[in-house]
Motif scaffolding. Structure first.
Motif, PDB file in Angstrom:
ATOM      1  N   CYS A 154       3.458  -3.928 -14.212  1.00 40.71           N
ATOM      2  CA  CYS A 154       3.361  -4.745 -13.607  1.00 40.71           C
ATOM      3  C   CYS A 154       4.701  -5.616 -12.803  1.00 40.71           C
ATOM      4  O   CYS A 154       4.999  -5.584 -11.900  1.00 40.71           O
ATOM      5  CB  CYS A 154       2.503  -6.761 -14.148  1.00 40.71           C
ATOM      6  SG  CYS A 154       2.126  -7.659 -12.165  1.00 40.71           S
ATOM      7  N   THR A 161      -5.556   7.611 -11.235  1.00 41.18           N
ATOM      8  CA  THR A 161      -5.783   6.953 -12.573  1.00 41.18           C
ATOM      9  C   THR A 161      -4.332   7.024 -13.136  1.00 41.18           C
ATOM     10  O   THR A 161      -4.113   8.102 -13.696  1.00 41.18           O
ATOM     11  CB  THR A 161      -6.761   6.858 -13.266  1.00 41.18           C
ATOM     12  OG1 THR A 161      -7.577   6.671 -13.036  1.00 41.18           O
ATOM     13  CG2 THR A 161      -6.359   6.111 -14.209  1.00 41.18           C
ATOM     14  N   TYR A 207      -5.190   3.462 -15.375  1.00 39.20           N
ATOM     15  CA  TYR A 207      -4.556   2.480 -14.839  1.00 39.20           C
ATOM     16  C   TYR A 207      -5.320   2.875 -12.795  1.00 39.20           C
ATOM     17  O   TYR A 207      -4.203   3.633 -12.577  1.00 39.20           O
ATOM     18  CB  TYR A 207      -3.211   1.427 -14.475  1.00 39.20           C
ATOM     19  CG  TYR A 207      -3.022   1.068 -15.680  1.00 39.20           C
ATOM     20  CD1 TYR A 207      -2.555  -0.479 -15.918  1.00 39.20           C
ATOM     21  CD2 TYR A 207      -2.297   1.741 -16.872  1.00 39.20           C
ATOM     22  CE1 TYR A 207      -2.852  -1.228 -17.641  1.00 39.20           C
ATOM     23  CE2 TYR A 207      -2.306   1.194 -18.383  1.00 39.20           C
ATOM     24  CZ  TYR A 207      -2.189  -0.197 -18.543  1.00 39.20           C
ATOM     25  OH  TYR A 207      -1.551  -0.558 -19.727  1.00 39.20           O
ATOM     26  N   ALA A 208      -5.727   1.987 -11.831  1.00 44.60           N
ATOM     27  CA  ALA A 208      -5.794   2.336 -11.262  1.00 44.60           C
ATOM     28  C   ALA A 208      -5.373   1.988  -9.476  1.00 44.60           C
ATOM     29  O   ALA A 208      -3.831   0.786 -10.520  1.00 44.60           O
ATOM     30  CB  ALA A 208      -7.386   1.629 -10.467  1.00 44.60           C
ATOM     31  N   LYS A 209      -4.735   2.119  -9.123  1.00 48.55           N
ATOM     32  CA  LYS A 209      -3.589   1.386  -7.745  1.00 48.55           C
ATOM     33  C   LYS A 209      -4.389   0.280  -8.176  1.00 48.55           C
ATOM     34  O   LYS A 209      -5.311  -0.095  -7.762  1.00 48.55           O
ATOM     35  CB  LYS A 209      -3.721   2.275  -6.606  1.00 48.55           C
ATOM     36  CG  LYS A 209      -3.212   3.604  -6.501  1.00 48.55           C
ATOM     37  CD  LYS A 209      -3.351   4.255  -5.150  1.00 48.55           C
ATOM     38  CE  LYS A 209      -3.648   5.839  -4.904  1.00 48.55           C
ATOM     39  NZ  LYS A 209      -3.174   6.166  -4.024  1.00 48.55           N
ATOM     40  N   PRO A 210      -2.939  -1.006  -8.346  1.00 46.86           N
ATOM     41  CA  PRO A 210      -3.176  -2.166  -7.867  1.00 46.86           C
ATOM     42  C   PRO A 210      -2.930  -2.558  -6.462  1.00 46.86           C
ATOM     43  O   PRO A 210      -2.785  -1.789  -5.569  1.00 46.86           O
ATOM     44  CB  PRO A 210      -1.654  -2.367  -8.951  1.00 46.86           C
ATOM     45  CG  PRO A 210      -1.009  -1.297  -8.239  1.00 46.86           C
ATOM     46  CD  PRO A 210      -1.736   0.039  -8.765  1.00 46.86           C
ATOM     47  N   THR A 211      -3.596  -3.528  -5.902  1.00 42.77           N
ATOM     48  CA  THR A 211      -3.408  -4.155  -4.637  1.00 42.77           C
ATOM     49  C   THR A 211      -2.575  -4.962  -4.901  1.00 42.77           C
ATOM     50  O   THR A 211      -2.140  -5.453  -5.938  1.00 42.77           O
ATOM     51  CB  THR A 211      -5.237  -4.567  -4.337  1.00 42.77           C
ATOM     52  OG1 THR A 211      -4.801  -5.860  -5.308  1.00 42.77           O
ATOM     53  CG2 THR A 211      -6.035  -4.289  -4.285  1.00 42.77           C
ATOM     54  N   ASP A 233      -3.356  -8.160  -7.000  1.00 42.33           N
ATOM     55  CA  ASP A 233      -3.145  -7.315  -8.262  1.00 42.33           C
ATOM     56  C   ASP A 233      -1.782  -7.729  -8.513  1.00 42.33           C
ATOM     57  O   ASP A 233      -1.392  -8.497  -9.492  1.00 42.33           O
ATOM     58  CB  ASP A 233      -3.586  -6.035  -8.834  1.00 42.33           C
ATOM     59  CG  ASP A 233      -4.746  -5.804  -8.868  1.00 42.33           C
ATOM     60  OD1 ASP A 233      -5.427  -6.994  -8.090  1.00 42.33           O
ATOM     61  OD2 ASP A 233      -5.094  -4.802  -7.852  1.00 42.33           O
ATOM     62  N   SER A 264       0.822  -1.557   0.419  1.00 44.66           N
ATOM     63  CA  SER A 264      -0.417   0.278  -0.521  1.00 44.66           C
ATOM     64  C   SER A 264       0.472   1.105   0.084  1.00 44.66           C
ATOM     65  O   SER A 264       0.573   1.761  -0.910  1.00 44.66           O
ATOM     66  CB  SER A 264      -1.501   0.036   1.864  1.00 44.66           C
ATOM     67  OG  SER A 264      -1.614  -1.250   0.896  1.00 44.66           O
ATOM     68  N   SER A 293      -4.782  -9.347 -12.359  1.00 45.95           N
ATOM     69  CA  SER A 293      -5.899  -9.037 -11.707  1.00 45.95           C
ATOM     70  C   SER A 293      -6.708  -7.566 -11.470  1.00 45.95           C
ATOM     71  O   SER A 293      -5.551  -6.771 -11.511  1.00 45.95           O
ATOM     72  CB  SER A 293      -6.491  -9.410 -10.271  1.00 45.95           C
ATOM     73  OG  SER A 293      -5.525  -9.503  -9.719  1.00 45.95           O
ATOM     74  N   GLY A 294      -7.290  -7.060 -11.224  1.00 42.65           N
ATOM     75  CA  GLY A 294      -6.996  -5.406 -11.262  1.00 42.65           C
ATOM     76  C   GLY A 294      -7.097  -4.722 -12.195  1.00 42.65           C
ATOM     77  O   GLY A 294      -7.570  -5.129 -13.590  1.00 42.65           O
ATOM     78  N   PRO A 295      -5.852  -3.882 -12.135  1.00 39.79           N
ATOM     79  CA  PRO A 295      -5.935  -3.446 -13.181  1.00 39.79           C
ATOM     80  C   PRO A 295      -4.859  -3.899 -14.536  1.00 39.79           C
ATOM     81  O   PRO A 295      -4.428  -3.389 -15.504  1.00 39.79           O
ATOM     82  CB  PRO A 295      -4.565  -1.780 -12.618  1.00 39.79           C
ATOM     83  CG  PRO A 295      -4.121  -2.445 -11.602  1.00 39.79           C
ATOM     84  CD  PRO A 295      -5.649  -2.955 -10.954  1.00 39.79           C
TER      85      PRO A 295
END
Length: 447
Positions: free
Chosen positions: A364, A320, A330-334, A337, A286, A343-345
């Protein structure tokens, strides 16, 4: 044999600080169960067509009448315990099939049962003593295949699926799977209708029994080899994970699975471990993600797509990250992700353009290797492997896998093939359109 008791692992891992030795095991403990404990997922099921209400066996002479003929030499370099091999996959009619040591075929059947049914017909190939080998002639072309190895007997099951019969394979992260207490692993294999071979060793999901490969050819191109991990790598990786847990407080050591006697049987990747404990690393990335987003709000990030699209500029606006020519941002990845990159972005969807499909793996990979905030990290991929995993947070599982690879071969996360132009090759794949013999070494790589 590369085993050690929990106490030995802990002492080795924290020898420099004996006071850090915990009083309980840091490892997850496998507790093998029965049929009722099997969890069927896409990850451990090979879907085939339905062929018969009963299991069918074909003798070697019948099998060899079909197209294909691939010699697979299995070399036992394992120093303790009986090793069994299993060759499974799909034939040209997409039926689940096993190849036995004499080249005969077994087509297992669920009998129409929606509850997993154990395969009772002998399908194991018992390896000879350490230092010896056996050659199995695969008489058919085969796809989605795996060559499993285990110390002890792996358990496979068949189950009725909507359009046929499914093979339920051992699960690496189900601690109650019937085979969970065994040391096992596999190499992936495809033998095509053109009689080409593609074989692969990967550590994306886990590290188990140590496997290496070589492929000789008939076209004069020479022998290809993937040595992968050294013979003591499972122990070394888990020692490293114990050490990392003592440094940052995250449960890295719990990614290591031991049987009830304390013997290590596998080390899971963080993504696979999240199936066991989804909350363990939930907030791990995070703060780093927030720092990346803050940095690239005022600084452009350049992604070299390594395609005809060339390099594209990206920048954060609001919440974004947007890249020029990309069909979506692209949103913030968890954490999930980042571990899985799918997954996610990082999920590539139908309709995404070529720029998006190129940015995802490179973005990634930069997160997994923690290179986005390093000097020069504003160009991705731009930094070489000496810069990977050098700061925390990072994927310490991937770091340790690569640390103990002999030849740097074998993916430690899905996009491990992302590198600066012309640099490095982390692929554990062997491939040839003119294969001669595929050799798999179990227990230790060839010298």
């Amino acid at each position: 044999m590369r085993t050690l008791t929990i106490l030995t692992a802990l002492i080795g891992a924290v020898a420099a600080a004996p006071s850090l030795i915990p009083r309980v095991s840091p490892f997850s403990i496998a507790k093998p169960g029965g049929v009722d404990d099997i969890v069927i997922t896409a990850n451990n099921t090979l879907n085939g067509t339905y062929h018969s209400s009963t299991t069918v066996s074909k003798h070697a002479i019948q099998a060899r009448a079909q197209a294909g003929h691939l010699p697979i030499q299995l070399v036992n370099n394992f120093s303790g315990g009986q090793v069994n091999a299993y060759i499974s996959g799909l034939d040209t009619d997409n039926r689940v099939v096993f190849v036995r040591g004499d080249g005969s075929l077994v087509y297992p059947s669920s009998g129409g049962s929606s509850v997993p049914v154990p395969i009772s017909t002998p399908i194991n190939i018992a390896l000879p003593a350490q230092g010896q080998s056996i050659t199995v002639n695969v008489p058919i072309v085969i796809s989605s295949a795996r060559i499993y190895f285990s110390v002890g007997n792996l358990q496979f099951f068949m189950v009725k699926i909507p359009n046929g019969d499914g093979l339920v394979q051992p699960s690496q992260f189900n601690l109650q799977d019937p085979s969970s207490g065994l040391l096992w692993g596999f190499v992936e294999l495809t033998y095509t209708t053109d009689l080409a071979v593609f074989a692969n060793i990967s550590y994306v999901d886990f590290v188990g029994i140590i496997l290496s490969m070589s492929l000789s050819t008939t076209d004069g191109s020479g022998t290809q080899t993937t040595k992968g991990l050294g013979s003591s790598a499972l122990t070394q990786i888990c020692q490293g994970l114990v050490q990392q847990a003592s440094v940052d407080g995250f449960p890295w050591s719990s990614m290591c699975i031991a049987n009830s006697g304390g013997t290590l049987v596998r080390a899971l990747s963080p993504g696979d471990y999240s199936v066991i404990n989804a909350a363990a690393f939930q907030n791990y990335w995070s703060a780093y993600v927030d720092q990346v987003w803050s940095h690239y709000t005022s600084t452009p990030l350049t992604i070299n797509t390594q395609t005809s699209a060339g390099s594209v500029n990206c920048q954060v606006s609001g919440s974004t990250l947007n890249c020029n020519g990309d069909n979506r941002g692209y949103a913030k990845p968890t954490a999930g992700d980042i571990w899985g990159c799918n997954s996610g972005p990082f999920a590539i969807q139908g309709g995404d353009n070529a720029v998006h499909a190129a940015v995802v793996p490179r973005l990634c990979a930069a997160f997994v290797r923690s290179t986005l905030l390093l000097a020069g990290g504003n160009v991705q991929p731009g930094l070489g492997q000496s810069s990977y995993y050098t700061v925390s947070p990072t994927n310490h599982y991937s770091r340790l896998v690569h640390q103990f690879e002999i030849d740097g071969r074998g993916y430690a996360f899905p996009y491990d093939d992302v590198n600066p132009d012309g640099n490095e090759n982390a692929s554990g794949t062997l491939a040839s359109g003119a294969p001669n013999v595929l050799t798999v070494y179990v227990g230790a790589p060839p010298s």
